[in-house]
Scaffold this active site. Structure first.
Site, PDB file in Angstrom:
ATOM      1  N   HIS A 268      26.573  13.063  -8.789  1.00  0.00           N
ATOM      2  CA  HIS A 268      25.194  12.844  -8.335  1.00  0.00           C
ATOM      3  C   HIS A 268      24.465  14.158  -8.092  1.00  0.00           C
ATOM      4  CE1 HIS A 268      21.759  11.303  -6.033  1.00  0.00           C
ATOM      5  NE2 HIS A 268      21.998  12.315  -5.210  1.00  0.00           N
ATOM      6  N   GLU A 416       1.699   1.528   6.879  1.00  0.00           N
ATOM      7  CA  GLU A 416       1.150   2.884   6.965  1.00  0.00           C
ATOM      8  C   GLU A 416       1.791   3.830   5.956  1.00  0.00           C
ATOM      9  OE1 GLU A 416       0.722   1.010  11.036  1.00  0.00           O
ATOM     10  OE2 GLU A 416       2.348   1.239   9.587  1.00  0.00           O
ATOM     11  N   PHE A 443       0.060   6.390  14.788  1.00  0.00           N
ATOM     12  CA  PHE A 443       0.839   5.843  13.680  1.00  0.00           C
ATOM     13  C   PHE A 443       0.803   6.728  12.438  1.00  0.00           C
ATOM     14  CE2 PHE A 443      -0.162   1.740  16.001  1.00  0.00           C
ATOM     15  CZ  PHE A 443       1.033   1.781  16.705  1.00  0.00           C
ATOM     16  N   ARG A 528     -11.631   6.451  20.556  1.00  0.00           N
ATOM     17  CA  ARG A 528     -11.913   5.046  20.819  1.00  0.00           C
ATOM     18  C   ARG A 528     -13.137   4.923  21.724  1.00  0.00           C
ATOM     19  NH1 ARG A 528      -8.739   0.867  24.855  1.00  0.00           N
ATOM     20  NH2 ARG A 528      -9.764  -1.028  24.121  1.00  0.00           N
TER      21      ARG A 528
END
Length: 670
Positions: A268, A416, A443, A528
């Site tokens: 790999h 997200e 987030f 906000r």
């Protein structure tokens, strides 16, 4: 197998394998397993199906190819070399993984022409591919006519077991199925090996059924090592399915041809070693020296140059007819592709005075987005299920849904990470689209990889982040960013702007749009809660990153430095200090990196070295502020997690009040 018995296609496939093996052996570093196992599917795709022009890698209507399993990068470099791209020579292949080479360890779109997106973190590529397919579908719906299809290309992705284990691939694949993106075709290199060994140790689900449940068409090629016709038929079938994306599960042997290392984790991510390379050459009948490709093979693979010129020539004729019939649409299409912004676009950005009602900067953001969308229809994007909190809807323009691809409002759902990578794919489509993705600032942690990759890969994505501090309020510390701004500001080539009011929000969008057109991302952090419009703020000065909002005669006794919602605290505190006879300057430092990029004289004019009494005010971590306040300065910041309470209460309790700013300022002033 003797060389004489091999067809030119089989020889070409072995050429891919040994270019990879030899480059990795020379570098003593790399991942040979995937190129050796996936060479057949990749070559059938590139030789029989994909439309591209090696001599014009940016030809608009080319099919897009993404190697989501980016560790197998030598597969792509070998293909670029064999098909005649000027960007990868045999010398470049010899310099695989070396300083300043055009063949880095993982594909980088800004380093190597022919590479569409930067991949490496697994799963990003398939999600980028969804973005590329969204861009194609959107442009086709906007510009194509019944008698002229000028936007008509596929997005092909090769992904591996690791990509399918990553959550971002699930987010993106689920969304692609929902949207019915029929021109997205993913070839899954199903080799059952990961770094830890057989995937049986961690990954035993039925991937085909999972993709079927997402709404994908699924095909299985049982022998991806030798059955070229089965691969051909699968891709042919995939192209015939137009109402949903297709996943072709191609079962392969990792490291195919290596007698002792194939089908093991050992192949790999490490060079085979000299002895095993020799045995592999013997096993596959490849008698050529390292980095040597026989002339007849090169002549065969480089027929792609002639084919590509033909594809582009045919498209040019189609486009000429389109332009003659639809000159207005053609002019707009050409504006998109040129990256040119509509004349006077920034004149629509609103300006404000202190008499205008104070609003949350997220509300000012909504106004800017809608004003801009009216003159820049290339804006496309949305929110991760927070549209009415982030305020990111382009009003009256409709939602991007299956059968309604012309509309700009994308509902990403609670995805997200997927949203971020999809936006990067849209940005890197190269068609002038400006994508934006929105969520709460906290987030952004869920999408840090694509935010970082937007900066690395020069993707002009705009990240719209609201609820940017403890002012978020009642949702509490899980939703209140503290260290977030500092961590984002640390990302190279990402401009983070935290505007203070309406004017600065307009300025932030002006910067973001200009950066997007110059292939650079911007993150905008909005409140906000309501903030007042301030007298000294400026739309244009946001581009400087920092500037003087309130000044005094002569040399200041103190400089107050603020961002976002806290700038108004600085202004009010300065007024009170002025009434007490103090000379105070207020500086807005909305974008640190933009300020750092200014010349020394300008920076000195804003933050003179002689004024060492400086107080920074920001409802976020103090990390990074000492660069601006120095050893004699102080900061009103927050270096602990927040709390669940109304936003105003949180701000007051944590010291973000005029009284506390005044108290700290007076301590500095002595």
């Amino acid at each position: 197998m003797a060389v004489a018995t091999q067809s030119l296609e089989e020889l070409s496939i072995n050429a891919i394998r040994f270019l990879a093996v030899d480059a990795i052996e020379k570098a003593k570093s790399g991942h040979p397993g995937l190129p050796m196992g996936a060479a057949p599917m990749a070559f059938v795709l590139w030789n029989r199906f994909m439309r591209y022009n090696p001599k014009n890698p940016k030809w608009f209507n080319r099919d897009r190819f993404v190697l989501s399993a980016g560790h197998g990068s030598m597969l792509q470099y070998a293909l670029l070399y064999l098909t005649g791209y000027d960007s990868v020579s045999i010398e470049d292949i010899k310099q695989f993984r070396q300083w300043e080479s055009k063949t880095p360890g993982h594909p980088e779109n800004f380093m190597t022409a022919g590479v569409e997106v930067t991949t490496g973190p697994l799963g990003q590529g398939i999600a980028n591919g969804v973005g590329l397919a969204i861009a194609e579908a959107h442009l086709a719906a906007k510009f194509n006519k019944p008698d002229a299809k000028i936007v008509d290309h596929y997005t092909y992705v090769i992904l591996g077991d690791g990509c399918n284990m990553e959550g971002v691939s699930g987010e993106a694949a689920s969304f692609a199925g929902h949207l019915g993106l029929g021109k997205l075709i993913a070839l899954y290199d199903d080799n059952h090996i990961s770094i830890d060994g057989s995937t049986d140790v961690a990954f035993t689900e039925d991937v085909s059924k999972r993709f079927e449940s997402y709404g994908w068409h699924v095909i299985h090629v049982k022998d991806g090592n030798t059955d070229l016709e089965a691969i051909h038929k699968a891709i042919e079938e995939a192209k015939a399915v137009t109402d949903k994306p297709t996943m072709i599960k191609v079962t392969t042997i990792i490291g195919y041809g290596s007698p002792n290392k194939s089908n093991t984790a050992g192949v790999h991510g490490a060079a085979l070693g000299g002895d095993e390379v020799a045995l592999t050459r013997q096993n596959l009948g490849w008698s050529h020296d390292p980095f040597v490709v026989p002339e007849d093979v090169l002549n065969y693979t480089r027929k792609a140059v002639e084919r590509g010129a033909g594809y582009e020539s045919d498209w040019n004729k189609t486009y000429a007819d389109y332009k003659a019939k639809y000159p207005q649409e053609a002019a707009e299409f050409e504006r998109y592709l040129s990256g040119k912004l509509a004349d006077g676009w920034d004149k629509v950005l609103p300006s404000y005075t202190p008499e205008d009602k104070g609003l949350p900067t997220r509300k000012h953001s909504e106004t800017c987005l809608n004003k801009l969308a009216a003159v820049l229809p290339e804006l496309i994007g949305g929110s991760a299920d927070l549209t009415h909190s982030n305020l990111t809807e382009i009003k009256g323009k409709g939602d991007f849904q299956k059968g309604q691809y012309q509309n700009p409002n994308i509902h990403f759902g609670v995805r997200e990470h997927g949203m971020g990578a999809i936006c990067n794919g849209i940005a890197l489509h190269g068609s002038g689209l400006i994508p934006y993705g929105a969520t709460f600032l906290i987030f952004s942690d869920y999408m840090r990889a694509p935010i970082r990759l937007s900066a690395l890969s020069q993707a002009g994505s705009i990240w719209v982040m609201t609820h940017d501090s403890i002012g978020q309020g009642e949702d509490g510390p899980t939703h209140q960013p503290i260290e977030t701004l500092a961590s984002l500001r640390a990302i190279p080539n990402l401009t983070v702007i935290r505007p203070a009011d309406g004017n600065e929000t307009s300025g932030a969008y002006k910067v973001a749009i200009e950066r997007a057109k110059n292939n650079a991302p911007t993150l905008l952090a909005f409140t906000r809660q309501n903030v007042p419009n301030l007298a000294g703020t400026s739309i244009d000065d946001v581009a400087k990153g920092g500037y003087i909002v309130v000044d005094t005669d002569g040399t200041p006794d103190l400089i107050l430095i603020g961002t976002g919602s806290e700038l108004s605290l600085c202004v009010t505190a300065a007024e009170k200090l002025k009434a007490e006879g103090k000379k105070v300057r207020v500086v807005s430092l909305a974008a640190w990196d933009l300020f750092d990029a200014q010349d020394a004289a300008y920076k000195e004019s804003v933050l003179p070295k002689a004024v060492t009494k400086r107080l920074a005010v920001e409802a976020a971590s103090s990390f990074g502020w000492h660069k601006y306040i120095g050893s004699e300065g102080d900061a009103v910041t927050i270096d602990r997690f927040g709390a669940s309470a109304p936003g105003g209460v949180c701000l007051e309790k944590f010291g973000f009040s005029v009284d506390n700013v005044l108290a700290k300022a007076k301590q500095l002033l002595g």
